[in-house]
Design an enzyme around this catalytic site. Structure first.
Site, PDB file in Angstrom:
ATOM      1  N   GLU A 113       0.881  -1.248  -0.100  1.00 58.15           N
ATOM      2  CA  GLU A 113       0.074   0.125   0.049  1.00 58.15           C
ATOM      3  C   GLU A 113       0.841   1.230   0.004  1.00 58.15           C
ATOM      4  OE1 GLU A 113      -2.903  -0.190   3.174  1.00 58.15           O
ATOM      5  OE2 GLU A 113      -4.166  -1.601   2.066  1.00 58.15           O
ATOM      6  N   GLU A 128      -6.252  -7.605  -1.116  1.00 57.58           N
ATOM      7  CA  GLU A 128      -6.984  -7.745   0.032  1.00 57.58           C
ATOM      8  C   GLU A 128      -8.509  -7.578  -0.083  1.00 57.58           C
ATOM      9  OE1 GLU A 128      -4.967  -5.432   3.249  1.00 57.58           O
ATOM     10  OE2 GLU A 128      -3.015  -6.365   2.391  1.00 57.58           O
TER      11      GLU A 128
END
Ligand SMILES: *[C@@H]1O[C@H](CO)[C@@H](O)[C@H](O)[C@H]1NC(C)=O
Length: 659
Positions: free
Chosen positions: A212, A289
């Protein structure tokens, strides 16, 4: 008449059969699997480094993944080896297979693997190789996410705290000190897994670059640096990144690694997928995710999802043709002091359980969510392929309710702290990372004690912030407790006698593991030093010349404590942190159980030298998971470090209480 009807029927059947075959062929062209599928070479791989090997790994073209040239859809589950006893890895993997998954995803926890700079540990629960080999033998491919930053609700996002001994540290950047540390770690880690890559006959089909990153930074050169290390050490499989939709745009890296998206809500997901679609018409869509649940903070409600909302999201993703990684499929436990924290406006520490409301519970139990997931995968993926059944779902691991256990002994604060070997000295209190305790290193986890012999005194004032919770002790008795939200860190001590021992015991409740560029302080990761930082005043005067002691309950310390002579008979205590002990005899084979800490306030539990993690009366979590592998047949030693007031018994139960 009859014969024509028969012929008609036969014809009908033939048509139906032909239609079914056509549907199956069509389906498996688009949603295919490695064990069945036409040969199709992906020829549009210009974004990926050229592949030289005979076996082709994970590739893609026209929004379709291929594995060794066969159409492939990634159906993956996240499970972190460092959150699950190694004895249970196989059980959880079998449950993944029985749910229809074909891939396992895991992060790598740098902080546990390199507790001291240059000293590595890959044994026991940290035996990554064994974990990957086991996945292979269970028939699961692997997506490896080695970070080095992993977020993951893990202390400091998996980075070792000793990085912070450097005052100028800039983590997740090309700051030289950070690059050097990663270079050393990857230089040790990657050679251990290169031969486990798919192209070399192993299970690893993809490797993630950082984590991320886009929501944190725009320094794409840092991603380049990590990619360079991966390639240098022989990582040849497909490289990926994962981001929320906003992060995708901020640090575009899609020329160098396949972008994937993280989300819970499929509406958010759509935005991310749109970005990826625009970047390249060949990119397959993957949610790296898909958040199956959520984690909890101390003092806040337990998070659960409505099953039907969850099912709708899973169905939407499966129908869309995207690949998926269920994060978490099995969360496990933040054993020891490993839980992370968040800090936007307020500091909030994560709880010990990482149950996550995932398809498998903290103890690996099958849930309704699991059964729903399995049903959807079977209906939407396998049945259209003519596969009508999945492997049988394995049984849950048995649990018992052990009889309540009364405390037998205790060790006072004074005796307990007399065994601490890691001690230091400074003019003003410093954060734990900054001391040079034994072997020249600072402290990583647990409690740090600032100790000073003082004369009489009344008003005690502490510096601006405590990280994260400070208990003030006068002559070993508790005066007050401050936390990171306390407005004024001052207290009246009433130390009227001429000689007093002042101790400020500061607990590190977990370093922040996630931050994004919108946070009030986007540089907060570099400020994760714990303890006190700065001057302490008594009655307006600076107090200098402090002793510091690291109470981190490491293996050496526990070994000494266990054999110490200062144990006394148990009497319930309050207002002084104390260590308690009890022995539990288990006849026969131990089983999983949950420990309920009702009657106790706050502290940690250590079973046979294994730190189970924190308990805290503010909840939401009420129980600590004790996996059977931490217990043994015969005598078991329970140590309870209670900061405030003891209970008398430990209670065991079969079911968890997470709030
Ligand atoms: C390495 O890690 C394992 C698993 O956490 C632990 O049991 C072991 O004590 C560690 N070894 C060393 C030398 O610290």
């Amino acid at each position: 008449m009859r014969t024509t009807m028969l012929r008609e029927r036969q014809k009908k059947r033939l048509y139906l059969l032909a239609a079914a075959v056509a549907v199956i062929v069509w389906y498996y062209y688009f949603y295919g699997y490695p064990w069945s599928g036409p040969d199709a070479r992906s020829d549009n791989l210009n974004v990926i480094d050229p592949l030289e090997d005979d076996v082709e790994g994970l590739t893609f073209t026209k929004r379709q993944f291929f594995l060794n040239t066969k159409p492939f859809r990634i159906l993956s589950g996240a499970m972190h080896y460092f959150r699950v006893p190694s004895e249970y890895w196989q059980d959880r993997m079998m449950k993944m297979k029985a749910c229809g998954l074909n891939t396992l995803e895991t992060y790598v926890s740098w902080n546990l693997h390199e507790p001291v700079p240059g000293k590595f540990n890959f044994t026991g629960m940290l035996n990554l190789r064994k974990y990957l080999e086991l996945a292979h033998s269970e028939g699961l491919y692997v997506i490896l996410r080695p970070g080095p930053y992993i977020c993951s609700e893990w202390d400091f996002g998996g980075m070792p705290s000793w990085l912070l001994a450097d005052q100028k540290m800039k983590v997740r950047s090309n700051y030289q000190g950070y690059q050097e540390a990663i270079t050393r770690f990857f230089g040790y880690l990657l050679p251990q897994v290169t031969d486990l890559q798919f192209k070399r006959g192993g299970p690893i089909i993809a490797v993630q670059v950082e984590n991320e990153f886009g929501s944190f930074s725009t320094e794409v050169n840092h991603l380049m640096f990590i990619k360079g290390l991966l390639r240098l050490h022989g990582i040849k499989e497909l490289l990926v990144t994962s981001d929320g939709s906003e992060g995708l745009v901020r640090a575009p890296f899609y020329q160098d690694a396949l972008p994937t998206v993280n989300f819970k809500d499929t509406e958010q997901g759509r935005t991310g997928f749109e970005v990826i679609k625009q970047e390249n018409p060949d990119f397959p869509l993957m949610v790296m995710e898909f958040w199956t649940g959520w984690f909890d903070h101390w003092g806040q409600p337990h998070n659960t999802d409505d099953l039907s909302v969850y099912a709708e999201r899973v169905a939407t993703i499966l129908d869309s043709g995207a690949s998926i990684n269920f994060y978490m499929f099995h969360g496990g436990t933040n054993f020891g002091f490993m839980a992370g924290a968040n800090e936007f406006s307020h500091y909030k520490a994560d709880v010990t359980s990482y149950d996550y409301d995932a398809p498998l519970t903290e103890a690996g139990d099958i849930t309704e969510k699991y059964m729903k997931t399995r049903e959807l995968i079977l209906e939407k993926i396998y049945k259209p392929l003519g596969i009508l059944q999945l492997p049988v779902v394995p049984a849950n691991v048995p649990r018992v309710e052990y009889a309540k256990l009364r405390m037998a002994e205790m060790m006072t604060w004074k005796d307990l702290t007399s065994h601490i070997m890691k001690t230091g000295h400074s003019e003003r209190p410093m954060p734990m990372e900054m001391y040079k305790f034994d072997s020249g290193l600072g402290q990583s986890y647990g409690y740090i004690i600032y100790r000073k012999q003082i004369g009489s005194g009344n008003w005690l004032e502490l510096p601006g912030k405590v990280r994260d919770r400070a208990q003030v002790l006068l002559n070993t008795w508790s005066v007050t407790t401050f936390d990171s939200d306390s407005k004024k860190l001052e207290v009246q001590m009433h130390a009227s006698q001429p000689n007093n021992l002042l101790e400020i015991v500061v607990e590190n409740l977990g370093r922040v593991n996630f931050i994004n560029h919108k946070a009030p302080d986007p540089d907060i990761l570099n400020k994760q030093r714990k303890g006190l930082d700065g001057d302490v005043k008594i009655d307006g005067k600076f107090v200098t010349d402090w002793n510091a002691l690291a109470l981190d309950f490491d293996q050496e310390f526990l070994y000494k404590i266990s054999r110490a002579s200062e144990w006394k008979s148990f009497i319930p205590q309050k207002n002084s942190p104390t260590l308690y002990r009890a022995q539990m005899v288990i006849a026969g084979t131990p089983a999983d159980t949950f420990l309920n800490m009702k009657d106790w306030k706050k502290g940690i539990v250590i079973v046979n030298g294994m730190n189970l993690g924190r308990y805290w009366e503010i909840g939401p979590q009420r129980t600590l998971y004790i996996p059977a592998p931490f217990l043994k047949s015969g005598m078991n030693e329970f140590l309870i470090f209670e900061e405030h007031a003891s209970g008398e018994y430990l209670y065991f139960q079969k079911e968890p209480q997470l709030g």
